[in-house]
Design an enzyme around this catalytic site. Structure first.
Site, PDB file in Angstrom:
ATOM      1  N   ASP A  35       0.821  -1.218   0.000  1.00  0.00           N
ATOM      2  CA  ASP A  35       0.000   0.000   0.000  1.00  0.00           C
ATOM      3  C   ASP A  35       0.854   1.268   0.000  1.00  0.00           C
ATOM      4  OD1 ASP A  35      -1.818   2.115   0.711  1.00  0.00           O
ATOM      5  OD2 ASP A  35      -3.156   0.609   1.552  1.00  0.00           O
ATOM      6  N   THR A  71      -7.271   3.770  -0.969  1.00  0.00           N
ATOM      7  CA  THR A  71      -6.886   2.358  -0.894  1.00  0.00           C
ATOM      8  C   THR A  71      -7.935   1.387  -1.439  1.00  0.00           C
ATOM      9  OG1 THR A  71      -5.432   2.812   0.946  1.00  0.00           O
ATOM     10  CG2 THR A  71      -6.181   0.545   0.717  1.00  0.00           C
ATOM     11  N   ASN A  92     -13.110   4.890   0.630  1.00  0.00           N
ATOM     12  CA  ASN A  92     -12.758   3.912   1.655  1.00  0.00           C
ATOM     13  C   ASN A  92     -13.880   3.715   2.661  1.00  0.00           C
ATOM     14  OD1 ASN A  92     -10.197   3.312   0.762  1.00  0.00           O
ATOM     15  ND2 ASN A  92      -9.141   4.670   2.209  1.00  0.00           N
ATOM     16  N   HIS A 240       2.138   8.168   5.754  1.00  0.00           N
ATOM     17  CA  HIS A 240       1.172   9.058   6.415  1.00  0.00           C
ATOM     18  C   HIS A 240       1.770   9.674   7.669  1.00  0.00           C
ATOM     19  CE1 HIS A 240      -2.480   8.442   4.145  1.00  0.00           C
ATOM     20  NE2 HIS A 240      -2.429   7.133   4.287  1.00  0.00           N
ATOM     21  N   HIS A 284      -1.517   3.533  -4.908  1.00  0.00           N
ATOM     22  CA  HIS A 284      -1.335   4.971  -5.114  1.00  0.00           C
ATOM     23  C   HIS A 284       0.004   5.384  -4.514  1.00  0.00           C
ATOM     24  CE1 HIS A 284      -2.199   5.176  -0.866  1.00  0.00           C
ATOM     25  NE2 HIS A 284      -3.343   4.534  -1.073  1.00  0.00           N
TER      26      HIS A 284
HETATM   27 ZN   LIG Z   1      -3.245   5.608   3.083  1.00  0.00          ZN
END
Ligand SMILES: [Zn+2]
Ligand SMILES: *[C@@H]1O[C@H](CO)[C@@H](O)[C@H](O)[C@H]1NC(C)=O
Ligand SMILES: *[C@@H]1O[C@H](CO)[C@@H](O)[C@H](O)[C@H]1NC(C)=O
Ligand SMILES: *[C@@H]1O[C@H](CO)[C@@H](O)[C@H](O)[C@H]1NC(C)=O
Ligand SMILES: *[C@@H]1O[C@H](CO)[C@@H](O)[C@H](O)[C@H]1NC(C)=O
Ligand SMILES: *[C@@H]1O[C@H](CO)[C@@H](O)[C@H](O)[C@H]1NC(C)=O
Ligand SMILES: *[C@@H]1O[C@H](CO)[C@@H](O)[C@H](O)[C@H]1NC(C)=O
Length: 509
Positions: A35, A71, A92, A240, A284
């Site tokens: 991810d 995601t 999401n 993040h 992404h």
């Molecule tokens: Zn994320």
């Protein structure tokens, strides 16, 4: 005597029923997603294992995800080959504009109606289809007969016809670990073997990662699965929390690279190297959040939340609004020029290139912000240093695509392509016919080895005995009588008979 002959005949003609004809030996397929792996994350960290994989396989310069770059939506594009407005997993979060209820990522994983919105993920399609080798030359079929049969079947547009494929004649066996969409049921069916993470799950633990890889190897060898999807929640979390340029993100890329090394080692040790195609990709990229001149909807002059029936804000750079009756024009006009980096659109006017807004789940007003800017609503609840969800044309949203295995060329770097095209490639590799989708196999075909080319031997390969499927393991057991829970050997005659009656009847007789 009559029955066995009929079944034999059915078995032979069934091969011709399938529009796709494959070489008799079918390879297995493993789709791995890390991810939030931005396309250039390997450029400021040593990644010996990813480099080796690129030298031995195919690497895209980068891959363009679908929009919004979130995601669950982007993973579902990988699984369906459809843009968000066509598969319906547009966020999401599950939400209901009538009640205002919004559910977080993890809870939404369990809402089947959110995922099962008209597009079938490749797991289910694979389970419904057999990948059948063309009948050997000495069978009852002459090639011209087979062609006629196929033409007839394809021309017939018989609504019963796809149902034949959906019968578990000899469907592929699929598995999934933590991949978004794994938990849901689709038209009542689900992934045969699945592991769904608990609600409080540490997505970063390298020991867990290796255990997942060991489980995948067991599923491929002991359980003879054909196709597995495997998801890792990093480097998204680190991106993040610490930002995409942080040392923590770089350390996480080293962990990812070690994991790729471990994965390929386990593939070799399991005797799968010459019969497993491995794709490593992601959903992404990641952008550094700008903390100055922030977009705060609450402070926009002449705007009031009292004019809204529903809002989905505070989720990175994307916002969905339902104004109260008669308030749409007002809310639109006060937000439209509220901030130079905020873009506000009526649903019908949302830029078509995003392939996002043309879905019943999209609200009358949509917001998105420029790279780096997140949208704050009533309160400031977003403190991440890195974020995604931005325009998929922004370079920092681009992601990776790598592949290695018997089907792929060696040492090839290909031009960038859109992630909607991955699905057709997966179907081709599995030898199954795709559902309607928004991509094209032509885009990825140059990656594939010419089947006439001999493959170089890659060490001793032992023939693996196909083993009986065992009971599904893992935290969630498939509850229904989906195709995966049928015992192929016991069901085969019945299913062949049914296929004969339902599918080939009209075309042949
Ligand atoms: Zn994320
Ligand atoms: C998709 O979901 C919406 C509600 O969110 C529903 O109205 C629509 O009928 C669904 N479409 C399909 C094909 O399931
Ligand atoms: C990582 O996972 C392993 C196995 O589940 C566990 O034993 C270990 O304590 C975990 N490590 C951390 C730091 O959470
Ligand atoms: C998750 O596990 C890693 C080690 O595997 C540890 O460093 C990290 O602090 C853990 N994260 C949380 C939120 O517990
Ligand atoms: C806000 O509303 C007032 C009164 O209707 C109007 O005079 C003013 O121009 C509006 N300001 C903006 C920024 O729309
Ligand atoms: C919007 O979606 C519908 C199907 O839901 C389709 O018929 C129509 O062509 C689409 N419009 C655009 C502009 O893509
Ligand atoms: C599966 O089907 C069998 C036979 O029809 C039935 O006895 C059983 O209860 C079903 N199991 C589930 C989980 O639906």
């Amino acid at each position: 005597m009559l029955l066995p002959l009929g079944l034999l005949w059915a078995a032979l003609s069934l091969g011709s029923c399938f529009p796709l004809q494959r070489a008799p030996t079918r390879s297995k397929l493993l789709l791995v997603s890390f991810d939030g792996f931005r396309w250039n994350y390997d450029q400021d960290v040593d990644t010996p294992n990813l480099d080796t994989m690129a030298a031995e396989g195919v690497k895209a310069k980068y891959m363009t995800p679908a929009f919004v770059t979130l995601t669950s939506p982007c993973h579902f594009t990988l699984l369906t080959g459809r843009y968000l407005e066509n598969h319906g997993v547009i966020h999401n979060m599950w939400f209901d504009t009538k009640t205002g209820v919004k559910l977080p990522y993890y809870t939404t994983q369990g809402i089947s109606s959110w995922w099962d919105n008209g597009s079938l993920p490749i797991w289910i399609t694979a389970q419904r289809q057999a990948s059948v080798a063309p009948p050997p030359a000495h069978t009852l079929h002459t090639p011209s007969h087979a062609a006629t049969l196929q033409e007839k079947l394809q021309a017939s547009h018989d609504p019963q016809w796809p149902r034949v494929l959906s019968l578990p004649v000899n469907g592929l066996k699929t598995g999934s670990i933590h991949f978004p969409g794994t938990k849901a049921k689709y038209q009542g069916e689900e992934v045969y073997k699945k592991m769904v993470e608990p609600a409080l799950f540490n997505y970063s633990n390298e020991t867990n990662w290796r255990q997942s890889i060991d489980t995948v190897m067991e599923w491929f060898t002991a359980d003879n699965l054909d196709f597995i999807t495997l998801y890792f929640g990093e480097p998204d979390s680190s991106g993040h929390k610490f930002g995409p340029e942080s040392t923590q993100r770089k350390a996480m890329i080293e962990q990812v690279d070690r994991t790729v090394g471990y994965l390929r080692q386990r593939i070799r040790e399991s005797g799968l190297e010459s019969k497993l195609n491995l794709i490593i990709t992601s959903d992404h990229g990641m952008e550094t959040v700008i903390k100055t001149n922030e977009i705060v909807i609450r402070t926009v002059s002449n705007f009031t939340f009292k004019d809204l029936d529903f809002e989905l804000l505070d989720y990175g750079p994307n916002g969905l609004l339902v104004p109260k009756e008669g308030k749409l024009e007002h809310v639109y006009s006060v937000l439209k020029n509220a901030h130079p980096n905020l873009h506000v659109y009526k649903k019908e006017e949302f830029p078509k290139r995003f392939h996002y807004a043309n879905h019943s789940r999209i609200t009358p007003l949509l917001l998105y912000s420029d790279p780096g800017y997140v949208i704050h609503g009533r309160y400031k609840v977003q403190f991440n240093k890195g974020e995604h969800g931005f325009d998929n044309e922004a370079m920092n949203m681009k992601t990776i695509f790598r592949a290695v295995g018997p089907a792929f060329r060696k040492g090839l770097e290909v031009e960038p392509f859109e992630s909607v095209n991955v699905y057709a490639l997966l179907c081709e590799l599995l030898g199954i016919s795709p559902e309607p989708h928004d991509g094209s196999l032509e885009v990825t075909k140059p990656m594939l080895r010419d089947p006439a080319e001999p493959t170089e031997p890659t060490g001793p390969t032992e023939p693996t005995e196909p083993t009986e499927p065992t009971e599904p393991i893992g935290p969630t057991k498939p509850g229904g009588n989906g195709s995966g829970s049928l015992h192929p050997a016991k069901e085969l005659p019945l299913m062949l008979g049914l296929a004969l009656v339902l599918g080939c009847w009209g075309g042949i007789f």
